[in-house]
Design a protein around this motif. Structure first.
Motif, mmCIF file in Angstrom:
data_model
loop_
_atom_site.group_PDB
_atom_site.id
_atom_site.type_symbol
_atom_site.label_atom_id
_atom_site.label_comp_id
_atom_site.label_asym_id
_atom_site.label_seq_id
_atom_site.Cartn_x
_atom_site.Cartn_y
_atom_site.Cartn_z
ATOM 1 N N ALA A 79 -2.347 -1.754 -42.971
ATOM 2 C CA ALA A 79 -1.929 -3.479 -42.895
ATOM 3 C C ALA A 79 -2.333 -3.571 -41.063
ATOM 4 O O ALA A 79 -3.271 -4.629 -40.558
ATOM 5 C CB ALA A 79 -1.833 -4.195 -43.558
ATOM 6 N N ASP A 80 -1.590 -2.947 -40.570
ATOM 7 C CA ASP A 80 -2.186 -2.914 -39.083
ATOM 8 C C ASP A 80 -3.332 -3.060 -38.495
ATOM 9 O O ASP A 80 -4.117 -3.499 -37.391
ATOM 10 C CB ASP A 80 -0.989 -2.133 -37.925
ATOM 11 C CG ASP A 80 0.852 -2.723 -38.690
ATOM 12 O OD1 ASP A 80 0.762 -4.123 -38.742
ATOM 13 O OD2 ASP A 80 1.545 -2.061 -37.864
ATOM 14 N N ILE A 81 -3.723 -1.533 -38.802
ATOM 15 C CA ILE A 81 -5.370 -1.385 -38.365
ATOM 16 C C ILE A 81 -6.487 -2.692 -38.578
ATOM 17 O O ILE A 81 -7.100 -3.012 -37.831
ATOM 18 C CB ILE A 81 -5.081 0.084 -39.011
ATOM 19 C CG1 ILE A 81 -4.606 1.158 -38.832
ATOM 20 C CG2 ILE A 81 -7.330 0.332 -39.381
ATOM 21 C CD1 ILE A 81 -5.036 1.167 -37.132
ATOM 22 N N ASN A 82 -5.898 -3.107 -40.442
ATOM 23 C CA ASN A 82 -6.630 -3.746 -40.428
ATOM 24 C C ASN A 82 -7.077 -5.256 -39.481
ATOM 25 O O ASN A 82 -7.592 -6.011 -38.687
ATOM 26 C CB ASN A 82 -6.100 -4.835 -42.190
ATOM 27 C CG ASN A 82 -7.002 -4.638 -43.330
ATOM 28 O OD1 ASN A 82 -7.882 -2.772 -42.804
ATOM 29 N ND2 ASN A 82 -6.815 -3.999 -44.182
ATOM 30 N N TYR A 83 -6.026 -5.556 -38.791
ATOM 31 C CA TYR A 83 -5.074 -6.435 -38.904
ATOM 32 C C TYR A 83 -5.708 -6.174 -36.742
ATOM 33 O O TYR A 83 -6.465 -7.526 -36.248
ATOM 34 C CB TYR A 83 -3.699 -7.199 -37.985
ATOM 35 C CG TYR A 83 -3.527 -7.862 -37.172
ATOM 36 C CD1 TYR A 83 -2.804 -7.789 -35.941
ATOM 37 C CD2 TYR A 83 -4.007 -9.807 -37.092
ATOM 38 C CE1 TYR A 83 -2.549 -8.405 -34.988
ATOM 39 C CE2 TYR A 83 -3.824 -10.332 -36.094
ATOM 40 C CZ TYR A 83 -3.008 -9.721 -35.071
ATOM 41 O OH TYR A 83 -2.693 -10.956 -34.513
ATOM 42 N N LEU A 84 -5.885 -5.238 -36.182
ATOM 43 C CA LEU A 84 -6.416 -4.910 -34.709
ATOM 44 C C LEU A 84 -7.823 -4.897 -34.998
ATOM 45 O O LEU A 84 -8.226 -5.262 -34.549
ATOM 46 C CB LEU A 84 -5.729 -3.404 -34.432
ATOM 47 C CG LEU A 84 -4.582 -3.588 -33.841
ATOM 48 C CD1 LEU A 84 -3.684 -2.126 -34.117
ATOM 49 C CD2 LEU A 84 -4.098 -4.341 -32.420
ATOM 50 N N LEU A 85 -8.585 -4.923 -36.123
ATOM 51 C CA LEU A 85 -9.554 -4.348 -35.736
ATOM 52 C C LEU A 85 -10.124 -5.791 -36.357
ATOM 53 O O LEU A 85 -11.179 -6.659 -35.258
ATOM 54 C CB LEU A 85 -9.959 -3.630 -37.583
ATOM 55 C CG LEU A 85 -11.867 -3.512 -37.367
ATOM 56 C CD1 LEU A 85 -12.157 -2.923 -36.196
ATOM 57 C CD2 LEU A 85 -12.184 -2.838 -38.413
ATOM 58 N N SER A 86 -9.613 -6.310 -37.545
ATOM 59 C CA SER A 86 -10.060 -8.377 -37.023
ATOM 60 C C SER A 86 -10.177 -9.063 -35.615
ATOM 61 O O SER A 86 -10.790 -9.455 -35.028
ATOM 62 C CB SER A 86 -9.106 -8.702 -38.453
ATOM 63 O OG SER A 86 -8.262 -9.462 -37.915
ATOM 64 N N GLN A 87 -8.643 -8.911 -35.335
ATOM 65 C CA GLN A 87 -8.593 -8.881 -33.474
ATOM 66 C C GLN A 87 -9.624 -8.558 -32.410
ATOM 67 O O GLN A 87 -10.459 -9.027 -31.567
ATOM 68 C CB GLN A 87 -7.203 -8.624 -33.113
ATOM 69 C CG GLN A 87 -6.264 -9.404 -33.414
ATOM 70 C CD GLN A 87 -6.557 -11.159 -33.179
ATOM 71 O OE1 GLN A 87 -7.455 -11.697 -34.112
ATOM 72 N NE2 GLN A 87 -5.330 -11.375 -32.770
#
Ligand SMILES: C[C@H](N[C@H](C(=O)O)[C@@H]1CCCN1C(=O)[C@@H](N)CC(=O)O)C(=O)N1CCC[C@H]1C(=O)O
Ligand SMILES: [Zn+2]
Length: 598
Positions: free
Chosen positions: A416-424
């Motif tokens: 979930a963290d990677i998903n968030y960081l990629l969207s940022q």
């Protein structure tokens, strides 16, 4: 005796300077109010009448600037012995800008800039099915949501022809007049004048180049990963895994931020989303609710709420009965109470972030409202762009969106963290070369290195070299003028400020997170309701431009330099992940097939 005479002469000059600058600020407040209001009336009601009224006010403010500027040069030829505040104010008052121009040139300059802004704000594209689409909201939505290669290509081509081509000649005339004014102020050209605001002794370009060199590897990894995902979506006819990416497939008319195609690149499906749009729409959010949500975040930090005049005078949504400049902006009317945003708000996450960006400007205006007029600006223009985005970094966290009910639940796991960081990264890392290239292009135009015959060629070369982006259709250097299709070129707003902002906002965020007592990974920090974080920011905001930006930077971060370390720390888990993914995919970051075309 001579020492005594010099001492008393200096004391007299200082007291004269205090009186002079006090008079200037009193008079300037009224003149700036009138010219800001006339500009507001034009941008919220595009018409010949309002353009003429705005230009008339601009002629008056130019006469005011010229009168005080010449007086300052006559009475204070040498400001070196003055106290810092009066020295900085008078040095600023001495710069006349377009007030250097004679009436005929100034009228032509104003007609050119007003006309270019009108062309941009009223341009439309007629689609093959007959639909007539404007930029905001129509083409913006199409570029964000369409996944039809040819529909996107048609819209892209249509916009660049409708908005860019018509102002190619006007832009050349504008450059000539702008340089004439800057040379009269002692600058080589307008580019040098704009760079002088950063007070870096001619080192601004070298500094941003060095910052970009540190961040380019991360951009190239992101570019390679996104290119692979677009290859899977659109196929090998349209994507070459060793070449630049076609410019119309990134979810944005200028490929400046790629967040709108996050769905095509999402690493781990089935995790809680990062996009608050569905919740905003299902909960019946409207523009007012979005603005109130943003204000509440600022107030939670102990910063100012918006004024009554703000709520009374802001333009929240696009009017239906007249043409307006829809591109969102924040306005200071220099009377300490009237601050406004002008925005054609659409209910989605992208506009919620933009609202925070604009509110950041308003908060800065309010925090420095008691400074003398020459100091009512950002410590440098990049700082002004960074305020709202810094808070938006906190607002965007899944934890915060969940706290305000815009995200159902939050998973605390690496995927979930990677998903968030990629969207940022799709908004923050993708933007960096774009933030750099607009003024790389413009500085080369103002300096004369890029004459009109090379406007398009230089733009395409920068797009390819810095962004790794290629136009979806052939460009014709004698008619196309793609730079004119990006708001800030016809609107004559400098752009390197956004590159600077995208670096320093992570420094501000890190510093506010530390002040709030945040523990753990930087990207998880939500300093909502932290008065300590707010106080840290406020100490910098209230300075305005009264001190060199290095002083303000030291106030908020404890060091005087711009640094990419905070940004690199924020994205560090993603950096490793992208490298690993690109290796697994057998992709080489970068683009060597420079002549490939889709
Ligand atoms: C959406 C935003 N609109 C600008 C901004 O808010 O900076 C507007 C138009 C130009 C200047 N401006 C102002 O409001 C100034 N009066 C603020 C000030 O200097 O006080 C914008 O253009 N952005 C945001 C991210 C990148 C960039 C883009 O969209 O390319
Ligand atoms: Zn801004």
């Amino acid at each position: 005796v001579e020492h005594q005479i010099n001492k008393s002469a200096r004391a007299d000059l200082q007291s004269e300077a205090v009186a002079f600058t006090a008079n200037y600020s009193t008079d300037a407040a009224e003149v700036y109010y009138n010219s800001s209001l006339a500009a507001w009336n034009y941008q919220t009601g595009i018409s010949e009448e309002n353009l003429n009224a705005m230009n008339a006010e601009n002629v008056k403010s130019a006469a005011f600037t010229k009168m005080y500027g010449e007086q300052a040069k006559a009475e204070f030829p040498d400001t070196s012995k003055l106290e810092e505040s009066e020295r900085r104010q008078i040095d600023s008052i001495k710069i006349l800008g377009t007030a250097n121009l004679n009436e005929a040139d100034l009228n032509q300059y104003n007609d050119l800039t007003g006309g270019m802004e009108a062309t941009y704000s009223t341009a439309t594209v007629t689609m093959p099915d007959g639909r007539v689409l404007n930029l905001d909201p129509d083409l913006t939505a199409l570029m964000a949501t369409s996944r039809d290669y040819n529909e996107l290509k048609y819209a892209w081509k249509g916009w660049y022809e409708a908005a860019g081509r018509p102002i190619r000649d006007d832009y050349e005339s504008f450059v000539t007049l702008s340089n004439k004014a800057s040379v009269a102020d002692g600058f080589a050209d307008t580019g040098e004048y704009w760079r002088s605001w950063y007070e870096m002794n001619g080192q601004l370009e070298a500094t941003v180049d060095a910052l970009w060199a540190e961040l380019q590897p991360l951009y190239t990894e992101l570019h390679a990963y996104v290119r692979r995902k677009l290859y899977e979506k659109y196929g090998s006819n349209y994507i070459n895994l060793k070449a630049p990416i076609p410019a119309h497939l990134l979810g944005n008319m200028w490929a400046q931020q790629w967040g709108n195609i996050y769905d095509l690149v999402e690493p781990y499906s089935g995790k809680t989303g990062v996009d608050a749009t569905p919740a905003m729409q299902s909960q019946g959010y409207d523009a007012m609710k979005m603005f109130k949500t943003s204000e509440e975040f600022f107030v939670s930090l102990g910063l100012d709420k918006m004024t009554d005049e703000f709520w009374a005078n802001t333009m929240f949504v696009k009017p239906t009965d007249r043409d307006v400049v829809c591109h969102a902006s924040a306005w200071d009317f220099y009377n300490k109470v009237d601050f406004r945003i002008k925005m054609c708000t659409v209910v989605n996450m992208e506009d919620l972030i933009t609202i925070h960006h604009e509110m950041g400007h308003i908060q800065y205006y309010q925090q420095y409202k008691d400074q003398p007029i020459p100091f009512r600006g950002g410590a440098n223009p990049g700082f002004h762009e960074a305020v709202g985005d810094t808070l938006a970094l906190s607002v965007s966290t899944p934890k915060h969106l969940n706290k305000i009910g815009l995200l159902d639940e939050v998973e605390e796991d690496d995927e979930a963290d990677i998903n968030y960081l990629l969207s940022q990264a799709m908004d923050k890392i993708a933007f960096l070369p774009f933030g750099l290239m607009i003024d790389k292009w413009r500085w080369s135009v103002f300096s004369g290195d890029t004459p009109k015959a090379k406007y398009q060629e230089k733009w395409d070369q920068l797009r390819k070299d810095l962004q790794g982006i290629t136009p979806p259709v052939e460009r014709d250097g004698t008619t196309d003028f793609d730079p004119g299709a990006k708001y800030h070129v016809p609107a004559n707003t400098p752009y390197i400020r956004y590159f600077v902002s995208f670096v320093v906002q992570f420094q501000f965020y890190q510093s506010m997170c530390n002040a709030s007592g945040h523990q753990g990974p930087l990207y998880k920090c939500d300093f909502y309701q932290s008065k300590e974080a707010g106080a840290k920011l406020q100490k910098m905001l209230e300075l305005g431009s009264s001190k060199p930006w290095q002083f303000a930077m030291n106030e908020i971060t404890g060091s005087a330099d711009m640094s990419t370390l905070a940004l690199q720390e924020y994205f560090s888990p993603l950096t490793a992940w992208l490298k690993q993914k690109n290796l697994e995919n057998g992709d080489t970051p970068g683009w060597t097939d420079m002549d490939w075309r889709p």
